[in-house]
Design a protein around this motif. Structure first.
Motif, PDB file in Angstrom:
ATOM      1  N   GLY A 203       0.792  -1.244  -0.093  1.00 17.55           N
ATOM      2  CA  GLY A 203      -0.148  -0.181  -0.095  1.00 17.55           C
ATOM      3  C   GLY A 203       0.930   1.188   0.082  1.00 17.55           C
ATOM      4  O   GLY A 203       0.212   2.263  -0.346  1.00 17.55           O
ATOM      5  N   LYS A 204       2.178   1.048   0.437  1.00 15.42           N
ATOM      6  CA  LYS A 204       2.971   2.244   0.430  1.00 15.42           C
ATOM      7  C   LYS A 204       4.330   2.059  -0.164  1.00 15.42           C
ATOM      8  O   LYS A 204       4.824   2.650  -1.106  1.00 15.42           O
ATOM      9  CB  LYS A 204       3.226   2.701   1.689  1.00 15.42           C
ATOM     10  N   THR A 205       4.763   0.800   0.079  1.00  8.85           N
ATOM     11  CA  THR A 205       6.237   0.381  -0.375  1.00  8.85           C
ATOM     12  C   THR A 205       6.137  -0.778  -1.436  1.00  8.85           C
ATOM     13  O   THR A 205       5.512  -1.751  -1.054  1.00  8.85           O
ATOM     14  CB  THR A 205       7.038   0.177   1.078  1.00  8.85           C
ATOM     15  N   LEU A 206       6.825  -0.652  -2.281  1.00  9.20           N
ATOM     16  CA  LEU A 206       7.100  -1.645  -3.272  1.00  9.20           C
ATOM     17  C   LEU A 206       8.728  -2.600  -3.126  1.00  9.20           C
ATOM     18  O   LEU A 206       9.338  -1.766  -3.098  1.00  9.20           O
ATOM     19  CB  LEU A 206       7.065  -1.210  -4.785  1.00  9.20           C
ATOM     20  N   THR A 207       8.403  -3.771  -2.620  1.00 16.54           N
ATOM     21  CA  THR A 207       9.488  -4.368  -2.353  1.00 16.54           C
ATOM     22  C   THR A 207       9.722  -5.343  -3.588  1.00 16.54           C
ATOM     23  O   THR A 207       8.990  -6.271  -4.044  1.00 16.54           O
ATOM     24  CB  THR A 207       9.570  -5.325  -1.370  1.00 16.54           C
ATOM     25  N   VAL A 208      10.870  -5.415  -4.153  1.00 12.00           N
ATOM     26  CA  VAL A 208      11.174  -6.200  -5.539  1.00 12.00           C
ATOM     27  C   VAL A 208      12.295  -7.181  -5.171  1.00 12.00           C
ATOM     28  O   VAL A 208      13.417  -6.561  -5.172  1.00 12.00           O
ATOM     29  CB  VAL A 208      11.110  -5.539  -6.509  1.00 12.00           C
ATOM     30  N   HIS A 209      12.232  -8.552  -5.248  1.00 15.49           N
ATOM     31  CA  HIS A 209      13.405  -9.332  -5.359  1.00 15.49           C
ATOM     32  C   HIS A 209      13.690  -9.360  -6.855  1.00 15.49           C
ATOM     33  O   HIS A 209      12.713 -10.129  -7.487  1.00 15.49           O
ATOM     34  CB  HIS A 209      13.185 -10.632  -4.630  1.00 15.49           C
ATOM     35  N   ALA A 210      14.752  -9.093  -7.513  1.00 13.09           N
ATOM     36  CA  ALA A 210      14.916  -9.190  -8.791  1.00 13.09           C
ATOM     37  C   ALA A 210      16.313  -9.489  -9.192  1.00 13.09           C
ATOM     38  O   ALA A 210      17.389  -9.398  -8.438  1.00 13.09           O
ATOM     39  CB  ALA A 210      14.663  -7.806  -9.609  1.00 13.09           C
ATOM     40  N   SER A 211      16.491  -9.888 -10.436  1.00  8.26           N
ATOM     41  CA  SER A 211      18.083 -10.388 -10.679  1.00  8.26           C
ATOM     42  C   SER A 211      18.694  -9.087 -11.463  1.00  8.26           C
ATOM     43  O   SER A 211      18.397  -9.140 -12.716  1.00  8.26           O
ATOM     44  CB  SER A 211      17.890 -11.560 -11.815  1.00  8.26           C
ATOM     45  N   LEU A 212      19.304  -8.259 -10.889  1.00  7.42           N
ATOM     46  CA  LEU A 212      19.880  -7.345 -11.482  1.00  7.42           C
ATOM     47  C   LEU A 212      21.175  -6.841 -10.965  1.00  7.42           C
ATOM     48  O   LEU A 212      21.837  -7.463 -10.137  1.00  7.42           O
ATOM     49  CB  LEU A 212      18.969  -5.975 -10.901  1.00  7.42           C
ATOM     50  N   GLN A 213      21.986  -6.089 -12.034  1.00  7.24           N
ATOM     51  CA  GLN A 213      23.464  -5.752 -11.996  1.00  7.24           C
ATOM     52  C   GLN A 213      23.639  -4.542 -11.028  1.00  7.24           C
ATOM     53  O   GLN A 213      24.549  -4.431 -10.418  1.00  7.24           O
ATOM     54  CB  GLN A 213      24.201  -6.031 -13.145  1.00  7.24           C
ATOM     55  N   MET A 214      22.722  -3.755 -11.166  1.00  6.04           N
ATOM     56  CA  MET A 214      23.014  -2.208 -10.788  1.00  6.04           C
ATOM     57  C   MET A 214      21.679  -1.550 -10.315  1.00  6.04           C
ATOM     58  O   MET A 214      21.193  -0.681 -10.627  1.00  6.04           O
ATOM     59  CB  MET A 214      23.494  -1.154 -12.160  1.00  6.04           C
ATOM     60  N   LEU A 215      21.817  -1.846  -8.809  1.00  4.58           N
ATOM     61  CA  LEU A 215      20.783  -1.471  -8.103  1.00  4.58           C
ATOM     62  C   LEU A 215      20.640   0.028  -7.959  1.00  4.58           C
ATOM     63  O   LEU A 215      19.582   0.550  -8.047  1.00  4.58           O
ATOM     64  CB  LEU A 215      20.536  -2.158  -6.603  1.00  4.58           C
ATOM     65  N   ASN A 216      21.901   0.749  -8.005  1.00  8.53           N
ATOM     66  CA  ASN A 216      21.936   2.228  -7.878  1.00  8.53           C
ATOM     67  C   ASN A 216      21.057   2.933  -8.898  1.00  8.53           C
ATOM     68  O   ASN A 216      20.648   3.863  -8.759  1.00  8.53           O
ATOM     69  CB  ASN A 216      23.385   2.755  -7.620  1.00  8.53           C
ATOM     70  N   TYR A 217      21.255   2.327 -10.154  1.00 12.38           N
ATOM     71  CA  TYR A 217      20.659   2.981 -11.274  1.00 12.38           C
ATOM     72  C   TYR A 217      19.237   2.248 -11.510  1.00 12.38           C
ATOM     73  O   TYR A 217      18.273   2.978 -11.678  1.00 12.38           O
ATOM     74  CB  TYR A 217      21.329   2.541 -12.682  1.00 12.38           C
ATOM     75  N   ASN A 218      19.090   0.838 -10.900  1.00 12.18           N
ATOM     76  CA  ASN A 218      17.832   0.291 -11.176  1.00 12.18           C
ATOM     77  C   ASN A 218      16.705   0.807 -10.535  1.00 12.18           C
ATOM     78  O   ASN A 218      15.522   0.927 -11.068  1.00 12.18           O
ATOM     79  CB  ASN A 218      18.140  -1.158 -11.036  1.00 12.18           C
ATOM     80  N   ILE A 219      16.775   1.488  -9.371  1.00 17.32           N
ATOM     81  CA  ILE A 219      15.872   1.778  -8.318  1.00 17.32           C
ATOM     82  C   ILE A 219      15.367   3.185  -9.080  1.00 17.32           C
ATOM     83  O   ILE A 219      14.094   3.371  -8.944  1.00 17.32           O
ATOM     84  CB  ILE A 219      16.312   2.134  -7.048  1.00 17.32           C
ATOM     85  N   SER A 220      16.000   3.926  -9.716  1.00 15.83           N
ATOM     86  CA  SER A 220      15.690   5.195 -10.256  1.00 15.83           C
ATOM     87  C   SER A 220      14.955   4.804 -11.638  1.00 15.83           C
ATOM     88  O   SER A 220      14.105   5.527 -11.781  1.00 15.83           O
ATOM     89  CB  SER A 220      17.008   6.014 -10.607  1.00 15.83           C
ATOM     90  N   GLU A 221      15.503   3.969 -12.457  1.00 14.94           N
ATOM     91  CA  GLU A 221      14.730   3.415 -13.520  1.00 14.94           C
ATOM     92  C   GLU A 221      13.151   2.880 -13.088  1.00 14.94           C
ATOM     93  O   GLU A 221      12.299   3.305 -13.970  1.00 14.94           O
ATOM     94  CB  GLU A 221      15.414   2.460 -14.280  1.00 14.94           C
ATOM     95  N   LEU A 222      13.181   2.135 -12.078  1.00 14.24           N
ATOM     96  CA  LEU A 222      11.820   1.479 -11.542  1.00 14.24           C
ATOM     97  C   LEU A 222      10.900   2.610 -11.362  1.00 14.24           C
ATOM     98  O   LEU A 222       9.967   2.656 -11.580  1.00 14.24           O
ATOM     99  CB  LEU A 222      11.881   0.533 -10.854  1.00 14.24           C
ATOM    100  N   ALA A 223      11.507   3.488 -10.488  1.00 12.27           N
ATOM    101  CA  ALA A 223      10.791   4.657  -9.920  1.00 12.27           C
ATOM    102  C   ALA A 223      10.160   5.570 -10.958  1.00 12.27           C
ATOM    103  O   ALA A 223       8.917   5.961 -10.992  1.00 12.27           O
ATOM    104  CB  ALA A 223      11.651   5.521  -9.025  1.00 12.27           C
ATOM    105  N   ASP A 224      10.977   5.674 -12.000  1.00 15.32           N
ATOM    106  CA  ASP A 224      10.602   6.649 -13.119  1.00 15.32           C
ATOM    107  C   ASP A 224       9.612   5.784 -14.151  1.00 15.32           C
ATOM    108  O   ASP A 224       8.455   6.334 -14.538  1.00 15.32           O
ATOM    109  CB  ASP A 224      12.002   6.684 -14.068  1.00 15.32           C
ATOM    110  N   SER A 225       9.774   4.661 -14.200  1.00 13.53           N
ATOM    111  CA  SER A 225       8.814   3.846 -14.988  1.00 13.53           C
ATOM    112  C   SER A 225       7.508   3.750 -14.284  1.00 13.53           C
ATOM    113  O   SER A 225       6.354   3.849 -15.060  1.00 13.53           O
ATOM    114  CB  SER A 225       9.125   2.338 -15.173  1.00 13.53           C
TER     115      SER A 225
END
Length: 729
Positions: A203-225
């Motif tokens: 309801g407030k926080t999205l938690t994602v277990h994912a196979s990713l290489q660059m979380l520092n960028y990935n969190i920005s990408e997902l937030a933007d999406s």
């Protein structure tokens, strides 16, 4: 407390050489190795999350056009189906290579065959897969989608264009010149673990277990999406089963799982099939490369030309950086380098296993072998003659340069036969036997990184960062580095990676991971050492720590006095990036045998000598080199993406038909590490190794094929039919 270090000049202190624990550089086994081999290390799809629904992506069956309608009612009539999601976000990549103008409204635009366009969610995976397979979709198809990069007008990448002197005149006046064209096929990352994600929404926080290489960028990408704030997203990627570039950015399964979890308000897992990974994640572009090289009578390059054509989807910003090391590897005052991109409607092209040099170096080093033969110069000697003293285009000094040492040490260890070389000099039964060599180069990258190091009251240490370990040994190297700085055995250092709740690391990619996160850990540990030294009443440079004790006799637990002590290290590359050309260098040597009747090539033995700064762990570094050489065998002999010329769909979209090297293809491999200290590369004097090991190795095999049987081939991979066709009568 955060300690910020911006590197504007070389760090010549080499403080790590003064530490006393003696664990850095040692060939220590992986600290997470037991968890992996016993199956207890959880990968993205394996987290036991209650009430988790299963999602399966649906991909397009047209090359270009629009989705007009999806028969959701028919899908809902199937057993277990919960939702059919056709959000336009599913038709675009929120990752590296995102189109500048991504479609954000209906109708969904299709740009290539196999593009994800919908997600079916059901109670079980089998139910979701069945419904996805039978989902009825109506398209408005657009004809005339270009698929052949040779048939369209390419776009010049102006930032890669170099024109110095007069190459045409140099070629005409040279003692010896070659003008050859090589082609390479597209490649797949082919990571063992498929792309997967599990998303949860409270309801407030999205938690994602994912196979990713660059979380520092990935969190920005997902937030933007998702049009969310980053503070309301948590990404977790503690173990990644290989990436090789394919998991640099957030891709469709992560976005789809997140959208579904928010809409359904229950956890959703999305795992791509192997075929979907091959069809829609990303490809390495095919290339066509023209090499023009010329030398004077002494074998010195007077002209250097490298022109390359690659491809990508319309609107994509990525272009395979084929010329990356050609800009500085060899001299030649008359230079012309040009990179062009053809816009075609095949799956997105992006970073795959050493983007640039992995395909650029095999062409360049093949052409250098042609030149060596024409000039009558030993191939090793030709390369030694043409190592520039400074960057031939920028005029910058090299941060360090070990190509000559790698060439010489590699040749000696391999038993290279210097002097004139003639094909078909050795025959054993129905096999021709020959040798070949090539240089290696891979640009050194480093990135901003943060890590928190805590000395616990019990005398152990904790390192926290969102940095990932994609199988390269990050957990182990970080434990060794912190242990060395703080005087602790690695087993007393807990490394917690892959969680965006931690400080932002650099991510794993571009071979910058170890040197970047290592620098942040170094900065944090140096600050901790300064605090400990202050408590003792000495200078940090006088502090010696080993096995949990200081040289003056104080134990860490006494110095901590029952309280944890934490520092966050923030490393940032500064002006130094503009002051030097930084690269890893190396040399490959190969012996092959070629069957005179079938054209089959077998690699008998292969050696790589590499210089990449400080070795942080001898075992993990050697493992990276071995992996790179193995990929070189694939580039040379087996790997090729094959696309249908009528609609652009990928034909060989699994590991049965896309041929990566297997055990029988790979002989015993030798590795020489030419260790050095590069103070301009990073505060820990280390450079990247993960990709250097495959940058040029394919050419050593190609050159050995020619030396064995006289077949000079200009198209990779060098399959038996091509070898047989090129053999002289």
């Amino acid at each position: 407390m955060t300690v910020h270090f911006k590197q504007d000049k070389p760090d010549k202190a080499n403080r790590l050489d003064d530490m006393k624990q003696g664990v850095l550089g040692k060939a220590l086994p992986r600290v997470e190795g037991l968890a992996k081999v016993t199956g207890t290390a959880p990968y993205a799809a394996e987290y036991p999350i209650a009430d988790c629904a299963e999602g399966v992506l649906v991909t397009s069956t047209i090359t270009r056009g629009e989705v007009r309608s999806i028969d959701k009612d028919a899908a809902f009539a199937m057993p277990g189906v919960i939702a059919v999601i056709d959000d336009p976000l599913l038709t675009t990549r929120a990752a590296q290579g995102t189109a500048d103008e991504a479609p954000q409204q209906e109708p969904a635009t299709v740009c290539y065959w196999g593009q994800p366009i919908a997600l079916v969610v059901a109670e079980t995976f089998e139910q979701a897969r069945h419904a996805a397979k039978h989902l009825k979709i109506e398209y408005r198809e657009q004809e005339g989608a270009p698929l052949d990069p040779q048939a369209v007008e390419p776009e010049e990448q102006e930032d890669e264009t170099v024109r110095q002197g007069d190459l045409a005149h140099a070629m005409a006046e040279a003692a010896h010149a070659v003008d050859v064209t090589y082609t390479t096929k597209g490649h797949a990352s082919a990571a063992m673990e498929p792309h997967a994600a599990i998303a949860e929404w409270d309801g407030k926080t999205l938690t994602v277990h994912a196979s990713l290489q660059m979380l520092n960028y990935n969190i920005s990408e997902l937030a933007d999406s998702l049009d969310m704030d980053e503070e309301n997203i948590r990404l977790i990627s503690r173990f990644v089963g290989g990436g090789f570039g394919s998991k640099l950015g957030v891709s469709e399964e992560t976005v789809a799982a997140s959208i579904a979890a928010k809409q359904l308000e229950r956890p959703v897992r999305v795992v791509m099939s192997r075929q979907q990974v091959f069809q829609c994640i990303m490809r390495r572009s095919e290339t066509t490369q023209r090499l023009r090289l010329c030398v004077d009578s002494d074998g010195k390059l007077t002209g250097f030309g490298h022109q390359a054509l690659v491809s990508n989807l319309p609107g994509e910003t990525f272009a395979e950086p084929v010329l990356q090391s050609s800009h500085f590897l060899y001299g030649g005052e008359n230079r012309e380098l040009l990179l062009e991109v053809a816009r075609i409607h095949q799956m997105t092209a992006g970073s795959v296993r050493a983007p640039g040099e992995a395909v650029g170096m095999p062409a360049l080093e093949g052409a250098m072998d042609v030149l060596a033969e024409k000039a009558g110069i030993d191939p090793v000697e030709l390369r030694l003659k043409n190592i520039p003293e400074k960057d031939p285009e920028e005029g910058l000094p090299f941060s360090s340069h070990k190509l000559a040492e790698c060439l010489k040490q590699g040749a000696e260890a391999f038993g290279w036969d210097h002097g004139p070389r003639q094909p078909r000099h050795t025959q054993e039964g129905e096999w021709w036997v020959g040798t070949g060599m090539a240089s290696a180069a891979r640009v050194h990258n480093i990135a901003e990184a943060k890590a928190r190091v805590t000395l616990k009251a019990d005398g152990s240490a904790l390192v926290e960062t969102d940095m990932t370990d994609i199988g390269t040994g990050t957990y182990t190297v970080v434990a060794q580095l912190a242990g060395e700085m703080l005087g602790l055995p690695p087993e007393k250092v807990l490394v917690d990676l892959g969680d965006t709740r931690h400080p932002r690391g650099p991510g794993s990619g571009g071979s910058w991971g170890a040197s970047s996160i290592g620098s942040a850990v170094y900065v944090a540990c140096l600050a901790l050492r300064e605090e400990l030294a202050d408590r003792i009443g000495i200078e940090e440079s006088e502090l010696e720590l080993s096995d949990g004790k200081a040289s003056a006799g104080e134990s860490l637990t006494d110095l901590l006095d029952g309280k944890d002590l934490a520092r966050e290290g923030h490393y940032e590359p500064g002006d130094i990036e503009d002051d030097f050309t930084a690269s890893g260098f190396g040399a490959f040597f190969a012996q092959v045998r070629v069957n005179r009747f079938t054209g089959e090539t077998r690699v008998d033995r292969m050696l790589g000598a590499f210089g990449f700064g400080r070795v942080l762990n001898h075992k993990t570094a050697r493992s990276q080199c071995l992996g790179g050489i193995t990929w070189s065998i694939g580039v040379a002999l087996t790997e090729a993406l094959e696309f249908d010329p009528t609609d652009g769909h990928l034909v060989n979209c699994d590991l049965a038909e896309y041929h990566v090297p297997v055990h029988r293809d790979v002989p015993d491999l030798d590795v020489i590490m030419v260790e050095e200290r590069d103070p301009a590369a990073s505060p820990i004097q280390a450079k990247g190794i993960g990709e250097l090991g495959m940058c040029g190795g394919a050419a050593a095999i190609a050159n050995a094929i020619y030396n064995a049987c006289g077949a000079r081939i200009f198209d990779y991979p060098m399959t038996p039919d091509r070898v047989l066709a090129a053999m002289p009568d």
